[in-house]
Design an enzyme around this catalytic site. Structure first.
Site, PDB file in Angstrom:
ATOM      1  CE  LYS A  24       8.800 -37.659 -42.668  1.00 55.30           C
ATOM      2  NZ  LYS A  24       8.123 -37.965 -41.396  1.00 55.30           N
ATOM      3  CG  ASP A  81       5.760 -35.368 -42.187  1.00 57.01           C
ATOM      4  OD1 ASP A  81       5.952 -35.833 -41.055  1.00 57.01           O
ATOM      5  OD2 ASP A  81       6.233 -34.259 -42.525  1.00 57.01           O
TER       6      ASP A  81
END
Ligand code: NDP
Length: 451
Positions: free
Chosen positions: A131, A171
Protein backbone atom coordinates in the site's frame (compact mmCIF):
# COMPACT_ATOMS: atom_id res chain seq x y z
CA UNK A 1 6.28 -20.18 26.53
CA UNK A 2 4.57 -23.57 26.08
CA UNK A 3 2.68 -23.24 29.37
CA UNK A 4 1.36 -19.79 28.70
CA UNK A 5 -2.36 -19.51 28.02
CA UNK A 6 -3.41 -18.59 24.52
CA UNK A 7 -4.46 -15.15 25.70
CA UNK A 8 -1.11 -14.55 27.43
CA UNK A 9 0.72 -15.58 24.24
CA UNK A 10 -1.46 -13.25 22.20
CA UNK A 11 -0.76 -10.36 24.59
CA UNK A 12 2.95 -11.09 24.48
CA UNK A 13 2.87 -11.07 20.68
CA UNK A 14 0.92 -7.81 20.62
CA UNK A 15 3.23 -6.15 23.18
CA UNK A 16 6.10 -6.83 20.82
CA UNK A 17 4.15 -5.43 17.83
CA UNK A 18 3.37 -2.24 19.80
CA UNK A 19 6.98 -1.92 20.98
CA UNK A 20 8.36 -2.24 17.45
CA UNK A 21 5.71 -0.03 15.85
CA UNK A 22 4.96 2.75 18.33
CA UNK A 23 2.25 5.36 17.66
CA UNK A 24 0.58 3.27 14.94
CA UNK A 25 -2.83 2.40 16.48
CA UNK A 26 -4.49 1.38 13.20
CA UNK A 27 -1.67 -1.06 12.48
CA UNK A 28 -1.94 -2.55 15.98
CA UNK A 29 -5.72 -2.88 15.51
CA UNK A 30 -5.37 -4.69 12.18
CA UNK A 31 -2.69 -7.08 13.47
CA UNK A 32 -4.63 -7.84 16.67
CA UNK A 33 -7.78 -8.72 14.74
CA UNK A 34 -5.87 -11.21 12.60
CA UNK A 35 -3.87 -12.58 15.55
CA UNK A 36 -7.06 -13.22 17.55
CA UNK A 37 -8.38 -15.39 14.72
CA UNK A 38 -5.06 -17.09 14.09
CA UNK A 39 -3.73 -17.99 17.53
CA UNK A 40 -6.09 -20.95 18.10
CA UNK A 41 -5.35 -22.14 14.54
CA UNK A 42 -1.59 -21.84 15.09
CA UNK A 43 -1.85 -23.97 18.25
CA UNK A 44 -3.29 -26.74 16.11
CA UNK A 45 -0.69 -26.21 13.33
CA UNK A 46 2.68 -25.80 15.09
CA UNK A 47 4.65 -25.68 11.82
CA UNK A 48 3.49 -22.09 11.34
CA UNK A 49 4.66 -21.21 14.85
CA UNK A 50 8.02 -22.87 14.33
CA UNK A 51 8.48 -20.93 11.10
CA UNK A 52 7.39 -17.71 12.85
CA UNK A 53 5.11 -16.89 9.92
CA UNK A 54 2.83 -14.41 11.68
CA UNK A 55 5.79 -12.52 13.13
CA UNK A 56 7.31 -12.33 9.64
CA UNK A 57 4.04 -11.27 7.97
CA UNK A 58 3.67 -8.41 10.47
CA UNK A 59 7.07 -6.98 9.50
CA UNK A 60 7.06 -5.14 6.13
CA UNK A 61 9.60 -6.46 3.64
CA UNK A 62 10.42 -2.87 2.74
CA UNK A 63 9.21 0.66 3.57
CA UNK A 64 10.00 3.54 1.25
CA UNK A 65 9.44 7.16 2.38
CA UNK A 66 10.27 10.13 0.24
CA UNK A 67 9.86 13.88 -0.25
CA UNK A 68 7.37 15.09 -2.86
CA UNK A 69 7.96 18.75 -3.74
CA UNK A 70 5.72 20.40 -6.34
CA UNK A 71 4.70 23.89 -7.47
CA UNK A 72 1.12 25.12 -6.87
CA UNK A 73 -0.89 27.51 -9.07
CA UNK A 74 0.47 30.55 -7.20
CA UNK A 75 4.02 29.50 -8.04
CA UNK A 76 4.74 28.40 -4.44
CA UNK A 77 6.62 25.23 -3.61
CA UNK A 78 4.58 22.71 -1.61
CA UNK A 79 6.09 19.73 0.22
CA UNK A 80 4.34 16.45 0.93
CA UNK A 81 5.54 13.03 2.05
CA UNK A 82 5.23 9.95 -0.15
CA UNK A 83 5.23 6.31 0.96
CA UNK A 84 5.20 2.77 -0.35
CA UNK A 85 4.93 -0.10 2.12
CA UNK A 86 5.93 -3.36 0.38
CA UNK A 87 4.56 -5.83 2.89
CA UNK A 88 4.81 -9.32 1.43
CA UNK A 89 5.81 -10.80 -1.93
CA UNK A 90 5.34 -14.52 -1.22
CA UNK A 91 2.46 -14.89 -3.70
CA UNK A 92 3.45 -12.46 -6.46
CA UNK A 93 4.52 -8.90 -7.24
CA UNK A 94 3.48 -6.40 -4.56
CA UNK A 95 -0.04 -5.13 -5.25
CA UNK A 96 -2.17 -2.52 -3.50
CA UNK A 97 -3.54 0.97 -3.88
CA UNK A 98 -2.25 4.48 -3.36
CA UNK A 99 -4.14 6.79 -0.98
CA UNK A 100 -3.93 10.59 -1.21
CA UNK A 101 -5.52 12.08 1.91
CA UNK A 102 -4.27 14.49 4.61
CA UNK A 103 -4.73 11.78 7.27
CA UNK A 104 -2.20 9.45 5.59
CA UNK A 105 0.75 8.41 7.74
CA UNK A 106 3.01 5.39 7.97
CA UNK A 107 0.84 3.53 10.50
CA UNK A 108 -2.29 3.81 8.35
CA UNK A 109 -0.44 2.56 5.28
CA UNK A 110 1.06 -0.34 7.27
CA UNK A 111 -2.41 -1.39 8.41
CA UNK A 112 -3.69 -1.20 4.84
CA UNK A 113 -0.69 -3.11 3.45
CA UNK A 114 -1.07 -5.79 6.13
CA UNK A 115 -4.76 -6.25 5.28
CA UNK A 116 -3.89 -6.32 1.59
CA UNK A 117 -1.65 -9.38 2.01
CA UNK A 118 -4.57 -11.49 3.27
CA UNK A 119 -7.07 -9.98 0.84
CA UNK A 120 -4.90 -10.65 -2.20
CA UNK A 121 -4.30 -14.18 -1.00
CA UNK A 122 -8.06 -14.77 -0.73
CA UNK A 123 -8.51 -13.88 -4.41
CA UNK A 124 -6.12 -16.78 -5.27
CA UNK A 125 -4.53 -14.56 -7.94
CA UNK A 126 -0.72 -14.23 -7.92
CA UNK A 127 -0.36 -10.96 -6.00
CA UNK A 128 1.70 -9.95 -2.98
CA UNK A 129 0.55 -7.13 -0.70
CA UNK A 130 1.50 -3.44 -0.54
CA UNK A 131 0.00 0.00 0.00
CA UNK A 132 1.23 3.53 -0.52
CA UNK A 133 0.24 7.13 -0.86
CA UNK A 134 0.76 10.59 0.50
CA UNK A 135 -0.63 13.19 2.90
CA UNK A 136 -1.41 15.27 -0.21
CA UNK A 137 -5.05 16.46 -0.28
CA UNK A 138 -6.49 16.53 -3.82
CA UNK A 139 -9.58 18.40 -2.55
CA UNK A 140 -9.71 21.99 -3.79
CA UNK A 141 -6.68 21.52 -6.07
CA UNK A 142 -6.79 22.32 -9.78
CA UNK A 143 -6.19 19.57 -12.34
CA UNK A 144 -2.80 21.14 -13.05
CA UNK A 145 -1.82 21.01 -9.38
CA UNK A 146 -2.90 17.36 -9.10
CA UNK A 147 -0.84 16.60 -12.21
CA UNK A 148 2.21 18.40 -10.83
CA UNK A 149 1.93 16.45 -7.59
CA UNK A 150 1.44 13.09 -9.34
CA UNK A 151 4.43 13.69 -11.61
CA UNK A 152 6.67 14.59 -8.67
CA UNK A 153 5.40 11.58 -6.69
CA UNK A 154 6.20 9.26 -9.59
CA UNK A 155 9.67 10.82 -10.08
CA UNK A 156 10.67 8.95 -6.92
CA UNK A 157 8.27 6.00 -6.87
CA UNK A 158 9.15 4.74 -10.38
CA UNK A 159 12.46 3.22 -9.26
CA UNK A 160 10.68 0.95 -6.76
CA UNK A 161 7.83 -0.39 -8.93
CA UNK A 162 7.32 -2.28 -12.19
CA UNK A 163 4.95 -4.81 -13.77
CA UNK A 164 6.91 -7.74 -12.24
CA UNK A 165 7.87 -5.92 -9.02
CA UNK A 166 5.08 -3.80 -7.61
CA UNK A 167 1.85 -2.70 -9.30
CA UNK A 168 0.03 0.16 -7.49
CA UNK A 169 -3.64 1.11 -8.04
CA UNK A 170 -6.12 3.67 -6.67
CA UNK A 171 -7.65 4.13 -3.22
CA UNK A 172 -9.10 7.15 -1.39
CA UNK A 173 -8.25 10.30 -3.38
CA UNK A 174 -6.72 8.34 -6.25
CA UNK A 175 -9.13 7.68 -9.13
CA UNK A 176 -8.90 7.59 -12.90
CA UNK A 177 -7.49 11.13 -13.18
CA UNK A 178 -4.60 10.48 -10.78
CA UNK A 179 -3.81 7.03 -12.23
CA UNK A 180 -3.59 8.70 -15.67
CA UNK A 181 -1.08 11.32 -14.51
CA UNK A 182 0.97 8.74 -12.59
CA UNK A 183 1.02 6.35 -15.55
CA UNK A 184 1.98 9.11 -17.98
CA UNK A 185 4.95 10.09 -15.85
CA UNK A 186 6.12 6.47 -15.39
CA UNK A 187 5.94 5.96 -19.16
CA UNK A 188 7.96 9.12 -19.75
CA UNK A 189 10.65 8.17 -17.21
CA UNK A 190 11.12 4.61 -18.45
CA UNK A 191 10.15 5.02 -22.10
CA UNK A 192 8.00 1.95 -21.53
CA UNK A 193 4.27 1.31 -21.93
CA UNK A 194 3.55 -1.43 -19.42
CA UNK A 195 1.03 -2.68 -16.89
CA UNK A 196 2.76 -0.92 -14.01
CA UNK A 197 -0.47 0.51 -12.58
CA UNK A 198 -4.03 -0.81 -12.57
CA UNK A 199 -7.21 1.23 -12.76
CA UNK A 200 -5.99 2.65 -16.09
CA UNK A 201 -8.51 4.11 -18.52
CA UNK A 202 -10.24 1.81 -20.96
CA UNK A 203 -8.42 2.09 -24.29
CA UNK A 204 -4.95 2.51 -22.77
CA UNK A 205 -4.54 -0.70 -20.79
CA UNK A 206 -7.44 -0.50 -18.37
CA UNK A 207 -9.88 -3.33 -17.77
CA UNK A 208 -13.62 -3.09 -18.15
CA UNK A 209 -15.39 -3.42 -14.77
CA UNK A 210 -12.33 -2.21 -12.78
CA UNK A 211 -14.04 1.02 -11.61
CA UNK A 212 -17.13 -0.99 -10.65
CA UNK A 213 -15.29 -3.98 -9.16
CA UNK A 214 -15.05 -3.16 -5.45
CA UNK A 215 -18.68 -2.06 -5.09
CA UNK A 216 -20.08 -4.80 -7.34
CA UNK A 217 -17.87 -7.38 -5.63
CA UNK A 218 -19.10 -6.38 -2.19
CA UNK A 219 -22.71 -6.79 -3.29
CA UNK A 220 -21.88 -10.21 -4.80
CA UNK A 221 -20.42 -11.14 -1.42
CA UNK A 222 -23.59 -9.91 0.31
CA UNK A 223 -25.64 -12.07 -2.07
CA UNK A 224 -23.56 -15.11 -1.11
CA UNK A 225 -23.91 -14.43 2.61
CA UNK A 226 -27.67 -13.82 2.37
CA UNK A 227 -28.17 -16.93 0.24
CA UNK A 228 -26.56 -19.01 2.99
CA UNK A 229 -29.55 -18.04 5.15
CA UNK A 230 -32.14 -18.39 2.40
CA UNK A 231 -32.38 -14.60 1.91
CA UNK A 232 -31.77 -12.29 -1.05
CA UNK A 233 -30.97 -8.64 -1.74
CA UNK A 234 -34.33 -8.07 -3.49
CA UNK A 235 -36.58 -5.68 -1.58
CA UNK A 236 -34.12 -4.97 1.24
CA UNK A 237 -33.36 -1.47 2.52
CA UNK A 238 -29.65 -0.66 2.40
CA UNK A 239 -27.62 2.01 4.14
CA UNK A 240 -24.35 2.94 2.42
CA UNK A 241 -21.67 5.35 3.66
CA UNK A 242 -19.20 7.22 1.47
CA UNK A 243 -19.96 8.68 -1.94
CA UNK A 244 -16.77 7.79 -3.78
CA UNK A 245 -15.79 4.96 -6.08
CA UNK A 246 -16.79 2.09 -3.80
CA UNK A 247 -20.08 3.62 -2.60
CA UNK A 248 -21.25 4.61 -6.10
CA UNK A 249 -20.92 1.13 -7.59
CA UNK A 250 -22.28 -0.52 -4.47
CA UNK A 251 -25.47 1.48 -4.93
CA UNK A 252 -25.51 0.70 -8.67
CA UNK A 253 -25.41 -3.07 -8.16
CA UNK A 254 -27.89 -2.98 -5.27
CA UNK A 255 -30.31 -1.03 -7.47
CA UNK A 256 -29.93 -3.57 -10.25
CA UNK A 257 -30.74 -6.38 -7.80
CA UNK A 258 -33.86 -4.67 -6.47
CA UNK A 259 -32.68 -3.24 -3.14
CA UNK A 260 -33.54 0.26 -1.98
CA UNK A 261 -30.53 2.41 -1.00
CA UNK A 262 -31.44 5.32 1.19
CA UNK A 263 -28.16 6.96 2.28
CA UNK A 264 -24.77 8.19 1.06
CA UNK A 265 -22.21 10.28 2.95
CA UNK A 266 -18.96 12.18 2.78
CA UNK A 267 -16.75 13.80 5.41
CA UNK A 268 -19.35 16.60 5.77
CA UNK A 269 -22.37 14.44 6.70
CA UNK A 270 -24.96 12.07 5.18
CA UNK A 271 -28.07 12.30 3.02
CA UNK A 272 -31.19 10.28 3.84
CA UNK A 273 -33.40 9.80 0.79
CA UNK A 274 -36.47 7.89 1.98
CA UNK A 275 -37.68 7.43 -1.62
CA UNK A 276 -34.45 5.63 -2.50
CA UNK A 277 -31.52 6.59 -4.71
CA UNK A 278 -32.59 5.67 -8.26
CA UNK A 279 -30.38 5.43 -11.36
CA UNK A 280 -30.94 9.07 -12.33
CA UNK A 281 -29.99 10.30 -8.85
CA UNK A 282 -26.97 7.99 -8.89
CA UNK A 283 -25.82 9.52 -12.20
CA UNK A 284 -26.02 12.90 -10.48
CA UNK A 285 -23.85 11.59 -7.61
CA UNK A 286 -21.26 10.30 -10.11
CA UNK A 287 -21.14 13.68 -11.84
CA UNK A 288 -21.09 15.53 -8.49
CA UNK A 289 -18.23 13.48 -7.03
CA UNK A 290 -16.18 12.48 -10.09
CA UNK A 291 -16.41 15.64 -12.19
CA UNK A 292 -17.66 18.61 -10.21
CA UNK A 293 -15.90 17.26 -7.09
CA UNK A 294 -18.62 18.79 -4.89
CA UNK A 295 -20.22 17.87 -1.54
CA UNK A 296 -22.96 15.29 -0.92
CA UNK A 297 -25.07 18.04 0.73
CA UNK A 298 -25.74 19.26 -2.83
CA UNK A 299 -27.74 16.04 -3.39
CA UNK A 300 -30.09 17.01 -0.56
CA UNK A 301 -30.47 20.51 -2.01
CA UNK A 302 -31.26 19.12 -5.47
CA UNK A 303 -33.67 16.35 -4.43
CA UNK A 304 -35.13 17.91 -1.28
CA UNK A 305 -34.23 15.06 1.09
CA UNK A 306 -32.75 15.08 4.60
CA UNK A 307 -29.10 16.08 5.16
CA UNK A 308 -27.47 15.42 8.52
CA UNK A 309 -24.35 17.51 8.89
CA UNK A 310 -21.42 15.96 10.73
CA UNK A 311 -23.36 12.70 11.25
CA UNK A 312 -23.03 9.09 10.06
CA UNK A 313 -25.89 7.09 8.58
CA UNK A 314 -25.95 4.12 11.00
CA UNK A 315 -29.08 5.31 12.85
CA UNK A 316 -31.21 4.88 9.71
CA UNK A 317 -33.23 1.62 9.92
CA UNK A 318 -32.10 -0.96 7.35
CA UNK A 319 -31.56 -4.67 6.76
CA UNK A 320 -28.19 -4.25 5.01
CA UNK A 321 -25.37 -1.83 5.99
CA UNK A 322 -22.38 -1.26 3.74
CA UNK A 323 -19.71 1.01 5.24
CA UNK A 324 -17.77 2.25 2.20
CA UNK A 325 -15.91 5.42 3.27
CA UNK A 326 -12.95 4.91 5.61
CA UNK A 327 -11.46 3.12 8.64
CA UNK A 328 -13.18 3.18 12.05
CA UNK A 329 -16.28 4.96 10.76
CA UNK A 330 -18.67 2.55 12.53
CA UNK A 331 -18.26 2.15 16.30
CA UNK A 332 -19.75 -0.09 18.99
CA UNK A 333 -22.72 2.19 19.63
CA UNK A 334 -23.46 2.41 15.90
CA UNK A 335 -23.33 -1.40 15.71
CA UNK A 336 -25.80 -1.75 18.59
CA UNK A 337 -28.16 0.70 16.88
CA UNK A 338 -27.95 -1.21 13.59
CA UNK A 339 -28.70 -4.54 15.27
CA UNK A 340 -31.54 -3.02 17.33
CA UNK A 341 -33.09 -1.61 14.16
CA UNK A 342 -33.17 -5.03 12.49
CA UNK A 343 -30.01 -5.03 10.38
CA UNK A 344 -29.17 -8.62 9.38
CA UNK A 345 -26.10 -8.08 7.21
CA UNK A 346 -23.08 -5.76 7.40
CA UNK A 347 -20.45 -5.99 4.67
CA UNK A 348 -17.34 -3.81 4.58
CA UNK A 349 -16.69 -1.97 1.31
CA UNK A 350 -14.08 0.15 3.07
CA UNK A 351 -10.98 -1.21 4.80
CA UNK A 352 -11.48 -1.74 8.56
CA UNK A 353 -14.51 0.60 8.81
CA UNK A 354 -15.83 -1.22 11.90
CA UNK A 355 -14.06 -0.75 15.22
CA UNK A 356 -13.19 -3.86 17.28
CA UNK A 357 -16.13 -3.05 19.60
CA UNK A 358 -18.52 -2.91 16.62
CA UNK A 359 -17.27 -6.23 15.25
CA UNK A 360 -17.81 -7.83 18.65
CA UNK A 361 -21.44 -6.61 18.65
CA UNK A 362 -22.05 -8.11 15.18
CA UNK A 363 -20.42 -11.41 16.15
CA UNK A 364 -22.37 -11.67 19.41
CA UNK A 365 -25.62 -10.93 17.57
CA UNK A 366 -24.64 -13.55 14.99
CA UNK A 367 -25.73 -11.36 12.09
CA UNK A 368 -23.94 -11.78 8.76
CA UNK A 369 -20.72 -9.76 8.93
CA UNK A 370 -18.39 -9.65 5.91
CA UNK A 371 -14.97 -8.25 6.85
CA UNK A 372 -13.30 -5.94 4.31
CA UNK A 373 -10.45 -8.24 3.41
CA UNK A 374 -13.01 -10.67 1.99
CA UNK A 375 -15.94 -8.43 1.05
CA UNK A 376 -14.05 -5.69 -0.79
CA UNK A 377 -11.50 -7.96 -2.50
CA UNK A 378 -13.30 -7.56 -5.83
CA UNK A 379 -11.35 -4.38 -6.59
CA UNK A 380 -7.93 -5.94 -6.33
CA UNK A 381 -9.23 -9.09 -8.01
CA UNK A 382 -10.13 -7.16 -11.16
CA UNK A 383 -6.80 -5.33 -10.86
CA UNK A 384 -5.25 -8.81 -11.03
CA UNK A 385 -7.35 -9.49 -14.12
CA UNK A 386 -6.15 -6.17 -15.59
CA UNK A 387 -2.56 -7.34 -15.06
CA UNK A 388 -3.36 -10.62 -16.83
CA UNK A 389 -4.91 -8.78 -19.80
CA UNK A 390 -1.93 -6.40 -19.99
CA UNK A 391 0.50 -9.33 -20.00
CA UNK A 392 -1.43 -10.92 -22.88
CA UNK A 393 -1.87 -7.58 -24.73
CA UNK A 394 -5.60 -8.04 -25.07
CA UNK A 395 -8.79 -6.99 -23.35
CA UNK A 396 -11.71 -9.11 -22.27
CA UNK A 397 -15.36 -8.23 -22.76
CA UNK A 398 -17.36 -6.69 -19.91
CA UNK A 399 -19.35 -9.91 -19.41
CA UNK A 400 -16.19 -12.00 -19.17
CA UNK A 401 -14.59 -9.79 -16.48
CA UNK A 402 -17.85 -9.57 -14.54
CA UNK A 403 -18.28 -13.35 -14.69
CA UNK A 404 -14.74 -13.87 -13.36
CA UNK A 405 -15.37 -11.32 -10.61
CA UNK A 406 -18.52 -13.18 -9.54
CA UNK A 407 -16.62 -16.48 -9.51
CA UNK A 408 -13.83 -14.98 -7.40
CA UNK A 409 -16.30 -13.54 -4.85
CA UNK A 410 -18.10 -16.90 -4.76
CA UNK A 411 -14.80 -18.67 -4.08
CA UNK A 412 -13.78 -16.17 -1.39
CA UNK A 413 -17.10 -16.80 0.33
CA UNK A 414 -16.50 -20.55 0.12
CA UNK A 415 -13.01 -20.11 1.63
CA UNK A 416 -14.49 -18.08 4.51
CA UNK A 417 -17.00 -20.87 5.14
CA UNK A 418 -14.29 -23.54 4.97
CA UNK A 419 -12.08 -21.86 7.57
CA UNK A 420 -14.73 -20.00 9.59
CA UNK A 421 -17.39 -22.66 10.22
CA UNK A 422 -17.85 -23.45 13.91
CA UNK A 423 -18.97 -26.74 15.45
CA UNK A 424 -22.60 -25.60 15.53
CA UNK A 425 -22.51 -24.76 11.80
CA UNK A 426 -22.34 -20.98 12.27
CA UNK A 427 -19.85 -19.24 9.95
CA UNK A 428 -17.61 -16.59 11.48
CA UNK A 429 -16.44 -14.70 8.38
CA UNK A 430 -13.76 -12.81 10.32
CA UNK A 431 -12.00 -16.02 11.34
CA UNK A 432 -12.67 -17.53 7.92
CA UNK A 433 -11.09 -14.63 6.00
CA UNK A 434 -8.11 -14.31 8.35
CA UNK A 435 -7.24 -18.01 8.42
CA UNK A 436 -8.10 -18.64 4.76
CA UNK A 437 -5.95 -15.68 3.68
CA UNK A 438 -3.10 -16.70 5.97
CA UNK A 439 -2.74 -20.31 4.87
CA UNK A 440 -1.78 -19.62 1.23
CA UNK A 441 0.78 -16.99 2.21
CA UNK A 442 2.21 -19.17 4.97
CA UNK A 443 2.67 -22.18 2.69
CA UNK A 444 4.43 -20.04 0.07
CA UNK A 445 6.69 -18.47 2.69
CA UNK A 446 7.72 -21.84 4.07
CA UNK A 447 8.46 -23.11 0.54
CA UNK A 448 10.58 -20.03 -0.22
CA UNK A 449 12.74 -20.36 2.91
CA UNK A 450 13.53 -18.02 5.78
CA UNK A 451 13.32 -14.57 4.16
P1 NDP B 1 -12.91 7.69 -2.75
O1 NDP B 1 -11.83 8.68 -2.55
O2 NDP B 1 -13.47 7.50 -4.11
O3 NDP B 1 -14.14 8.01 -1.77
C1 NDP B 1 -13.94 8.04 -0.39
C2 NDP B 1 -15.24 8.43 0.28
O4 NDP B 1 -15.10 8.30 1.69
C3 NDP B 1 -15.63 9.88 0.04
O5 NDP B 1 -17.03 9.99 0.08
C4 NDP B 1 -14.98 10.58 1.24
O6 NDP B 1 -15.60 11.82 1.59
C5 NDP B 1 -15.19 9.57 2.33
N1 NDP B 1 -14.10 9.71 3.32
C6 NDP B 1 -12.77 9.54 3.12
N2 NDP B 1 -12.08 9.77 4.24
C7 NDP B 1 -13.00 10.10 5.17
C8 NDP B 1 -12.91 10.44 6.52
N3 NDP B 1 -11.73 10.49 7.17
N4 NDP B 1 -14.06 10.71 7.19
C9 NDP B 1 -15.26 10.66 6.55
N5 NDP B 1 -15.41 10.34 5.24
C10 NDP B 1 -14.29 10.06 4.58
O7 NDP B 1 -12.34 6.31 -2.17
P2 NDP B 1 -12.82 4.82 -2.45
O8 NDP B 1 -14.29 4.79 -2.64
O9 NDP B 1 -11.94 4.25 -3.47
O10 NDP B 1 -12.44 4.12 -1.06
C11 NDP B 1 -13.35 4.02 0.03
C12 NDP B 1 -12.90 2.92 0.96
O11 NDP B 1 -12.86 1.67 0.25
C13 NDP B 1 -11.50 3.08 1.56
O12 NDP B 1 -11.48 2.52 2.86
C14 NDP B 1 -10.63 2.23 0.65
O13 NDP B 1 -9.45 1.80 1.28
C15 NDP B 1 -11.59 1.07 0.39
N6 NDP B 1 -11.29 0.27 -0.79
C16 NDP B 1 -11.23 0.84 -2.02
C17 NDP B 1 -10.99 0.06 -3.14
C18 NDP B 1 -11.01 0.62 -4.52
O14 NDP B 1 -10.94 -0.18 -5.47
N7 NDP B 1 -11.14 1.90 -4.71
C19 NDP B 1 -10.70 -1.38 -3.00
C20 NDP B 1 -10.88 -1.90 -1.68
C21 NDP B 1 -11.14 -1.08 -0.62
P3 NDP B 1 -14.83 13.20 1.26
O15 NDP B 1 -14.89 13.32 -0.22
O16 NDP B 1 -15.61 14.24 2.00
O17 NDP B 1 -13.43 13.03 1.79
Amino acid sequence: MKNLSLEAKLNQFMDEIVRKNPHEPEFHQAVREVAESLFPYLEAHPIYQAERILERIAEPERVIMFRVAWVDDRGQIQINRGYRVQMNSALGPYKGGLRFHPSVNLGILKFLAFEQVFKNSLTTLPMGGAKGGSDFDPKGKSDREVMAFCQSFMNELYRHIGPMTDVPAGDIGVGGREIGYLFGQYKRLLAEFSGVLTGKGYGWGGSLIRPEATGYGNVYFVQEMLASRGESVQGKIAVVSGAGNVAQYTVEKLLELGAKCVTLSDSGGFIYDKDGIDQEKLEFVKWLKNEKRGRISEYAEKYGCEYHQGKKPWGVPCQIALPSATQNELDEQDAKTLVKNGCICVSEGANMPSTPGAIEVFRQARILFGPGKAANAGGVAVSGLEMAQNAMHLSWKREEVDYRLQQIMHNIHATCCQYGRKDDGHVDYVDGANIGGFVRVARAMIAQGAL
